[in-house]
Structure formats: structure tokens, C-alpha cells
Design a protein around this motif. Structure first.
Motif, PDB file in Angstrom:
ATOM      1  N   ILE A   1       8.559   8.738   0.240  1.00 22.21           N
ATOM      2  CA  ILE A   1       8.386   9.054  -1.176  1.00 22.21           C
ATOM      3  C   ILE A   1       8.663   7.829  -2.037  1.00 22.21           C
ATOM      4  O   ILE A   1       7.908   7.526  -2.971  1.00 22.21           O
ATOM      5  CB  ILE A   1       9.283  10.246  -1.570  1.00 22.21           C
ATOM      6  N   LEU A   2       9.736   7.097  -1.731  1.00 25.69           N
ATOM      7  CA  LEU A   2      10.047   5.899  -2.513  1.00 25.69           C
ATOM      8  C   LEU A   2       8.967   4.832  -2.374  1.00 25.69           C
ATOM      9  O   LEU A   2       8.587   4.189  -3.367  1.00 25.69           O
ATOM     10  CB  LEU A   2      11.401   5.336  -2.099  1.00 25.69           C
ATOM     11  N   ALA A   3       8.462   4.627  -1.174  1.00 32.50           N
ATOM     12  CA  ALA A   3       7.408   3.634  -0.970  1.00 32.50           C
ATOM     13  C   ALA A   3       6.119   4.066  -1.662  1.00 32.50           C
ATOM     14  O   ALA A   3       5.400   3.235  -2.208  1.00 32.50           O
ATOM     15  CB  ALA A   3       7.167   3.417   0.521  1.00 32.50           C
ATOM     16  N   GLY A   4       5.850   5.356  -1.680  1.00 37.78           N
ATOM     17  CA  GLY A   4       4.665   5.850  -2.376  1.00 37.78           C
ATOM     18  C   GLY A   4       4.765   5.671  -3.877  1.00 37.78           C
ATOM     19  O   GLY A   4       3.787   5.338  -4.543  1.00 37.78           O
ATOM     20  N   GLU A   5       5.968   5.880  -4.437  1.00 38.36           N
ATOM     21  CA  GLU A   5       6.167   5.693  -5.876  1.00 38.36           C
ATOM     22  C   GLU A   5       6.020   4.234  -6.286  1.00 38.36           C
ATOM     23  O   GLU A   5       5.652   3.935  -7.415  1.00 38.36           O
ATOM     24  CB  GLU A   5       7.550   6.199  -6.291  1.00 38.36           C
ATOM     25  N   ARG A   6       6.311   3.326  -5.371  1.00 35.89           N
ATOM     26  CA  ARG A   6       6.204   1.889  -5.672  1.00 35.89           C
ATOM     27  C   ARG A   6       4.815   1.338  -5.339  1.00 35.89           C
ATOM     28  O   ARG A   6       4.618   0.131  -5.329  1.00 35.89           O
ATOM     29  CB  ARG A   6       7.271   1.120  -4.915  1.00 35.89           C
ATOM     30  N   ASN A   7       3.889   2.234  -5.046  1.00 40.40           N
ATOM     31  CA  ASN A   7       2.485   1.884  -4.779  1.00 40.40           C
ATOM     32  C   ASN A   7       2.313   0.902  -3.624  1.00 40.40           C
ATOM     33  O   ASN A   7       1.518  -0.027  -3.698  1.00 40.40           O
ATOM     34  CB  ASN A   7       1.818   1.341  -6.044  1.00 40.40           C
ATOM     35  N   TYR A   8       3.062   1.118  -2.541  1.00 42.51           N
ATOM     36  CA  TYR A   8       2.863   0.314  -1.338  1.00 42.51           C
ATOM     37  C   TYR A   8       1.535   0.720  -0.702  1.00 42.51           C
ATOM     38  O   TYR A   8       1.040   1.822  -0.911  1.00 42.51           O
ATOM     39  CB  TYR A   8       3.987   0.554  -0.331  1.00 42.51           C
ATOM     40  N   SER A   9       0.994  -0.166   0.086  1.00 43.00           N
ATOM     41  CA  SER A   9      -0.232   0.159   0.825  1.00 43.00           C
ATOM     42  C   SER A   9       0.102   1.191   1.906  1.00 43.00           C
ATOM     43  O   SER A   9       1.268   1.487   2.172  1.00 43.00           O
ATOM     44  CB  SER A   9      -0.816  -1.097   1.457  1.00 43.00           C
ATOM     45  N   VAL A  10      -0.936   1.698   2.545  1.00 44.21           N
ATOM     46  CA  VAL A  10      -0.738   2.672   3.623  1.00 44.21           C
ATOM     47  C   VAL A  10       0.107   2.066   4.736  1.00 44.21           C
ATOM     48  O   VAL A  10       1.027   2.703   5.255  1.00 44.21           O
ATOM     49  CB  VAL A  10      -2.108   3.166   4.146  1.00 44.21           C
ATOM     50  N   LEU A  11      -0.184   0.817   5.079  1.00 48.42           N
ATOM     51  CA  LEU A  11       0.601   0.138   6.112  1.00 48.42           C
ATOM     52  C   LEU A  11       2.042  -0.067   5.662  1.00 48.42           C
ATOM     53  O   LEU A  11       2.982   0.129   6.440  1.00 48.42           O
ATOM     54  CB  LEU A  11      -0.036  -1.208   6.461  1.00 48.42           C
TER      55      LEU A  11
END
Length: 90
Positions: free
Chosen positions: A25-35
Motif C-alpha cells: 500500500i505504501l509503495a502504491g501511494e508513492r507511485n512506484y512501478s510494478v517492479l
């Protein structure tokens, strides 16, 4: 006793997945790529059980995720699916 998993294995799985979901969830909120979401999730999922095994000492070796590699793999696939759905929705 049967082939049912022990209560410790169930609690360990819940702990690993909860760390993975939090990182996902945190990585998704920071707009990380799928990888990026997959890598951050894998690192978080494996770090908690690794730290526990290091603190327990030689009796807990090898690491839990090395014995059952399906759990980190499940977390990575969950993260990639989450990131992919998030990209499609936006």
C-alpha cells in the motif's frame, strides 16, 4: 494430529502477509512501478521473519522464507497484481 498447519505457522503467515500488504500500500501511494512495488513488498515480507530468526539464533536456521519460498512468492504476486490493477484503474 493430521496434516493441518500448526498455530505458529498460521501466525507466521499472517505476520508476513500483513507486512507485505503494508509495504504494498505504501509503495502504491508513492507511485512506484510494478517492479518497485514487488521488490519493496518482498523486502518487507522477508525482513520480519529474517530478523526473528536471527534473534532466535542457530536453532531457527535456515530462515523461514528459505524453507517455504511459497510465502514470499505469494506476497510478490499479490503486490504485482495490486500494482497492475492500480495502473489500469488510473
Amino acid at each position: 494430529m493430521g496434516a493441518s498447519p500448526s498455530w505458529f505457522a498460521i501466525l507466521e503467515f499472517i505476520g508476513i502477509v500483513s507486512l507485505a500488504v503494508n509495504a504494498m500500500i505504501l509503495a502504491g501511494e508513492r507511485n512506484y512501478s510494478v517492479l518497485g512495488v514487488g521488490l519493496v513488498t518482498a523486502a518487507a515480507a522477508m525482513s520480519g521473519s529474517t530478523l526473528r530468526d536471527l534473534l532466535l539464533g542457530p536453532a531457527a536456521q535456515p530462515f523461514a522464507w528459505a524453507i517455504t519460498p511459497g510465502v514470499p512468492l505469494f506476497c510478490i504476486l499479490l503486490a504485482i497484481g495490486y500494482a497492475s490493477v492500480g495502473r489500469i484503474a488510473n
